[in-house]
Design an enzyme around this catalytic site. Structure first.
Site, PDB file in Angstrom:
ATOM      1  N   TYR A 141      19.954 -50.869  -6.700  1.00  0.00           N
ATOM      2  CA  TYR A 141      20.131 -52.450  -6.975  1.00  0.00           C
ATOM      3  C   TYR A 141      21.078 -52.417  -5.071  1.00  0.00           C
ATOM      4  CZ  TYR A 141      19.320 -53.496 -12.073  1.00  0.00           C
ATOM      5  OH  TYR A 141      18.769 -54.023 -13.183  1.00  0.00           O
ATOM      6  N   LYS A 191      11.894 -39.430 -12.308  1.00  0.00           N
ATOM      7  CA  LYS A 191      11.246 -39.839 -12.401  1.00  0.00           C
ATOM      8  C   LYS A 191      10.906 -39.026 -11.160  1.00  0.00           C
ATOM      9  CE  LYS A 191       6.832 -41.466 -11.791  1.00  0.00           C
ATOM     10  NZ  LYS A 191       6.041 -41.314 -13.539  1.00  0.00           N
ATOM     11  N   ASP A 223       8.206 -42.720 -17.442  1.00  0.00           N
ATOM     12  CA  ASP A 223       6.674 -44.066 -17.878  1.00  0.00           C
ATOM     13  C   ASP A 223       6.868 -42.807 -19.511  1.00  0.00           C
ATOM     14  OD1 ASP A 223       6.493 -41.546 -16.652  1.00  0.00           O
ATOM     15  OD2 ASP A 223       4.678 -41.583 -15.769  1.00  0.00           O
ATOM     16  N   ASP A 247      18.139 -50.506 -16.772  1.00  0.00           N
ATOM     17  CA  ASP A 247      18.055 -52.126 -17.093  1.00  0.00           C
ATOM     18  C   ASP A 247      16.697 -52.439 -18.065  1.00  0.00           C
ATOM     19  OD1 ASP A 247      18.165 -54.172 -17.136  1.00  0.00           O
ATOM     20  OD2 ASP A 247      16.617 -55.103 -15.454  1.00  0.00           O
ATOM     21  N   ASP A 251      15.950 -53.598 -22.781  1.00  0.00           N
ATOM     22  CA  ASP A 251      15.251 -54.423 -22.708  1.00  0.00           C
ATOM     23  C   ASP A 251      14.139 -54.450 -23.824  1.00  0.00           C
ATOM     24  OD1 ASP A 251      16.609 -56.265 -21.489  1.00  0.00           O
ATOM     25  OD2 ASP A 251      15.661 -57.763 -20.657  1.00  0.00           O
TER      26      ASP A 251
HETATM   27  C1  IPM Z   1      21.644 -57.362 -16.415  1.00  0.00           C
HETATM   28  C2  IPM Z   1      21.227 -57.778 -16.044  1.00  0.00           C
HETATM   29  C3  IPM Z   1      21.376 -57.721 -15.173  1.00  0.00           C
HETATM   30  C4  IPM Z   1      20.859 -55.617 -14.180  1.00  0.00           C
HETATM   31  C5  IPM Z   1      21.111 -58.389 -13.761  1.00  0.00           C
HETATM   32  C6  IPM Z   1      21.644 -60.028 -14.099  1.00  0.00           C
HETATM   33  C7  IPM Z   1      21.373 -58.548 -12.133  1.00  0.00           C
HETATM   34  O1  IPM Z   1      19.780 -57.335 -16.298  1.00  0.00           O
HETATM   35  O2  IPM Z   1      23.277 -56.780 -17.053  1.00  0.00           O
HETATM   36  O3  IPM Z   1      21.004 -55.558 -17.838  1.00  0.00           O
HETATM   37  O4  IPM Z   1      20.005 -55.670 -13.992  1.00  0.00           O
HETATM   38  O5  IPM Z   1      21.819 -55.211 -14.411  1.00  0.00           O
HETATM   39 MN    MN Z   2      18.458 -56.589 -18.222  1.00  0.00          MN
END
Ligand code: IPM
Ligand code: MN
Ligand code: NAD
Length: 352
Positions: A141, A191, A223, A247, A251
């Site tokens: 990032y 990785k 993975d 990140d 999710d």
């Molecule tokens: C999160 C989001 C952010 C990230 C984006 C919006 C920059 O996806 O907070 O998980 O990738 O960190």
């Molecule tokens: Mn995110």
């Protein structure tokens, strides 16, 4: 006690879910005799519209001077032009960096009553309670160089994945500290079969582990980890990983709990204000409809009470109220129910 919170609702459902968290904090204030003062500021797309930048220096300063920062979400289709020079997400990244909150704690637990909201078989979800520690201020990032240019007549883009030993050590060390109060196991995800930065990650992690013989270290390739999270999620307890992997994996992990809308996060540095936000985004598909699930934001407020405001009992109270509301069968739309944001928030307030 008087507490000063910088409040950055952001875009989309950000303002909707932060409003719920603020109500919960005000209620906790009434109950416990503490007073929460909120200083509202713009971040993301709304800040671009107002100031031409996703985060002003003034807002950064207000955040730095606060006891804690509470954020909703940023972004949306209005600001999604791939050629745009300013993006809402930039504001969030700048804030994380300015606050130096290098460790992003993302707890993932499963309410047994919500097992049916997850696509996994209920028996796979038994005993799932994991804590992802995501490195937040380094890696892919933030690495330089990054940018776009024409190379040999071809449009080319560069991102750089860079970590130094100190950045790795401090976040892995925190993961080991946190593991001591849990099941004494850390799964470090990388990785290392391909990436040089992951091989450094593994080396430093081994050094940290050597100082914590009571905690077991397991190294796992990302993975494989993405598969294990679905196949045997209960086997993972504390999972520490780099910015990008964390990140994506969180999710994925949110599916275990039943909805993205449920997961909170706390971003911590060495002293200084912490940053609290649900893990979900601005959800443009449901923004303005009054149906966003506010639990991720409310549970982020509970983390703020615990980690930044030294009010751990109040944090537990908020978590218990959320649990009670869910246990009694109340569901927002994302969990297959009919309740809107205001209704479910009202139930949490009553439970408090
Ligand atoms: C999160 C989001 C952010 C990230 C984006 C919006 C920059 O996806 O907070 O998980 O990738 O960190
Ligand atoms: Mn995110
Ligand atoms: P998203 O997290 O906003 O939404 C993904 C899906 O989950 C959508 O279907 C959405 O309706 C649902 N969802 C998310 N939160 C929910 C909630 N509280 N209640 C009910 N349903 C919920 O991801 P996206 O759509 O890919 O991204 C939209 C924008 O948000 C993008 O601009 C992205 O950059 C941004 N984003 C910001 C943050 C942040 O500010 N921390 C995090 C992730 C994404």
């Amino acid at each position: 006690m008087q507490v000063n919170i910088a409040l950055l609702p952001g875009d989309g459902i950000g303002p909707e879910v932060t409003a719920s968290a603020v109500k919960v904090l005000q209620k906790i204030g009434e109950i416990s005799g503490h007073s929460f003062a909120f200083q509202k500021q713009l971040i993301g797309g709304c800040a671009i519209d107002a100031h031409g930048t996703a985060l002003t220096d003034e807002t950064i300063q207000i955040c730095q001077q606060s006891d804690a920062v509470f954020l909703g979400a940023v972004g949306g289709p209005k600001w999604d032009d791939p050629n745009a020079t300013v993006r809402p997400e930039r504001g969030l990244l700048k804030l994380r960096k300015a606050l130096d909150v290098f460790a992003n704690l993302r707890p993932v637990s499963v309410f047994p009553q919500l097992a049916e909201a997850s696509p996994l078989k209920p028996e796979k979800l038994e005993g799932v309670d994991l804590l992802v520690v995501r490195e937040l201020t380094g890696g892919l990032y933030f690495g330089e160089p990054k940018g776009r240019s024409i190379v040999d007549g071809v449009e080319t883009a560069v991102d750089t994945l860079r970590y130094n030993a100190n950045e790795i050590r401090r976040v892995v060390e925190l993961a080991f500290q946190l593991a001591k109060d849990r099941s004494k196991k850390v799964t470090s995800v990388d990785k290392a079969n391909v990436l040089e930065s992951s091989r450094l990650w593994r080396k430093i992690t081994a050094e940290v582990a050597a100082n914590h013989p009571e905690v077991t270290l397991e190294n796992m390739l990302v993975d494989t980890a993405s598969m294990r999270l679905i196949q045997n999620p209960a086997d993972i307890d504390v999972l520490v990983t780099s910015n990008m992997f964390g990140d994506i994996l969180t999710d994925e992990a949110s599916v275990l709990s039943g909805s993205m809308g449920l997961l909170p996060s706390a971003s911590l540095g060495q002293g200084g204000p912490g940053l609290y936000e649900p893990i979900h985004g601005s959800a443009p598909d449901i923004a303005g409809k009054g149906i966003a699930n506010p639990m991720g934001a409310i549970l982020s407020a509970a983390l703020m009470l615990r980690y930044s405001l030294n009010l751990p009992e109040e944090g537990v109270r908020v978590e218990s109220a959320v649990r009670k509301v869910i246990e009694t069968g109340n569901r927002t739309v994302d969990l297959g129910g009919k309740l809107g944001t205001a209704q479910i928030t009202g139930l949490v307030l009553s439970a408090l």
